[in-house]
Structure formats: structure tokens, C-alpha cells
Write a protein that holds these residues in place. Sequence first.
Motif, PDB file in Angstrom:
ATOM      1  N   ILE A  15       0.874  -1.103  -0.162  1.00  0.00           N
ATOM      2  CA  ILE A  15      -0.015   0.150   0.066  1.00  0.00           C
ATOM      3  C   ILE A  15       0.695   1.271  -0.132  1.00  0.00           C
ATOM      4  O   ILE A  15       0.540   2.338  -0.753  1.00  0.00           O
ATOM      5  N   ALA A  16       2.083   1.372   0.801  1.00  0.00           N
ATOM      6  CA  ALA A  16       3.023   2.325   0.915  1.00  0.00           C
ATOM      7  C   ALA A  16       3.457   2.595  -0.754  1.00  0.00           C
ATOM      8  O   ALA A  16       3.661   3.676  -0.938  1.00  0.00           O
ATOM      9  N   ARG A  55       2.293   1.625  -3.595  1.00  0.00           N
ATOM     10  CA  ARG A  55       1.248   2.187  -4.301  1.00  0.00           C
ATOM     11  C   ARG A  55       0.982   3.630  -4.169  1.00  0.00           C
ATOM     12  O   ARG A  55       1.039   4.518  -5.104  1.00  0.00           O
ATOM     13  N   ASP A  56       1.067   4.179  -2.863  1.00  0.00           N
ATOM     14  CA  ASP A  56       0.902   5.519  -2.758  1.00  0.00           C
ATOM     15  C   ASP A  56       1.991   6.233  -3.001  1.00  0.00           C
ATOM     16  O   ASP A  56       1.914   7.572  -3.589  1.00  0.00           O
ATOM     17  N   ARG A  57       3.107   5.817  -2.823  1.00  0.00           N
ATOM     18  CA  ARG A  57       4.442   6.573  -3.511  1.00  0.00           C
ATOM     19  C   ARG A  57       4.380   6.697  -4.967  1.00  0.00           C
ATOM     20  O   ARG A  57       4.743   7.751  -5.361  1.00  0.00           O
ATOM     21  N   GLU A  61       1.469   6.730  -6.901  1.00  0.00           N
ATOM     22  CA  GLU A  61       0.302   7.703  -7.342  1.00  0.00           C
ATOM     23  C   GLU A  61       1.151   9.163  -7.215  1.00  0.00           C
ATOM     24  O   GLU A  61       0.645  10.000  -7.920  1.00  0.00           O
ATOM     25  N   LYS A  62       1.863   9.581  -6.048  1.00  0.00           N
ATOM     26  CA  LYS A  62       2.320  10.652  -5.884  1.00  0.00           C
ATOM     27  C   LYS A  62       3.514  11.122  -7.056  1.00  0.00           C
ATOM     28  O   LYS A  62       3.555  12.272  -7.375  1.00  0.00           O
TER      29      LYS A  62
END
Length: 80
Positions: A63-64, A66-68, A70-71
Amino acid sequence: MLVSLSLGGCATSTGGSSLMDARAEAPASPKASAYLPVEVLPPARDKAVMTPDERSKLQKELIAARDRQEKAAPAEPVKP
């Protein structure tokens, strides 16, 4: 006339069957396959693949990541 036609058909079918019998008696070559036969099962595992703690840790890491991404990704696709 029908009898002669039916006998003629039998003569050709028996002549062909001897050729088929010779092919059927030939030994089949063993074929190597990447897949196991259906009746062969893999051995049972001694322990679980992942513990619940390992699973939750991996989920959080994914999840971390994926979030990185996306940013870091641009908001709109780049047009050539």
C-alpha cells in the motif's frame, strides 16, 4: 449386386485394418511434459506459507509503495 458391393467393402476394410494394427502395436515414445499428471499431488506443506503478521506487514508495504507511485506519477497522461 448388393452382395458383391458389400463384400467389396469388407475386403478393403480388412486390408486397411492390418496396417492400422501394425501402427497400434508400435511402442509409443515417452513425452516429457511441463505439467504433472492429474493423479500426482504435490507433498503437503510442513508450515504455513505466510503468517498473519507477515501478511499484514507485506500488505502495508504494498500500500505504501502504491501511494508513493501515485504521488510520483503525473496527473494527466503525457501526449506524444
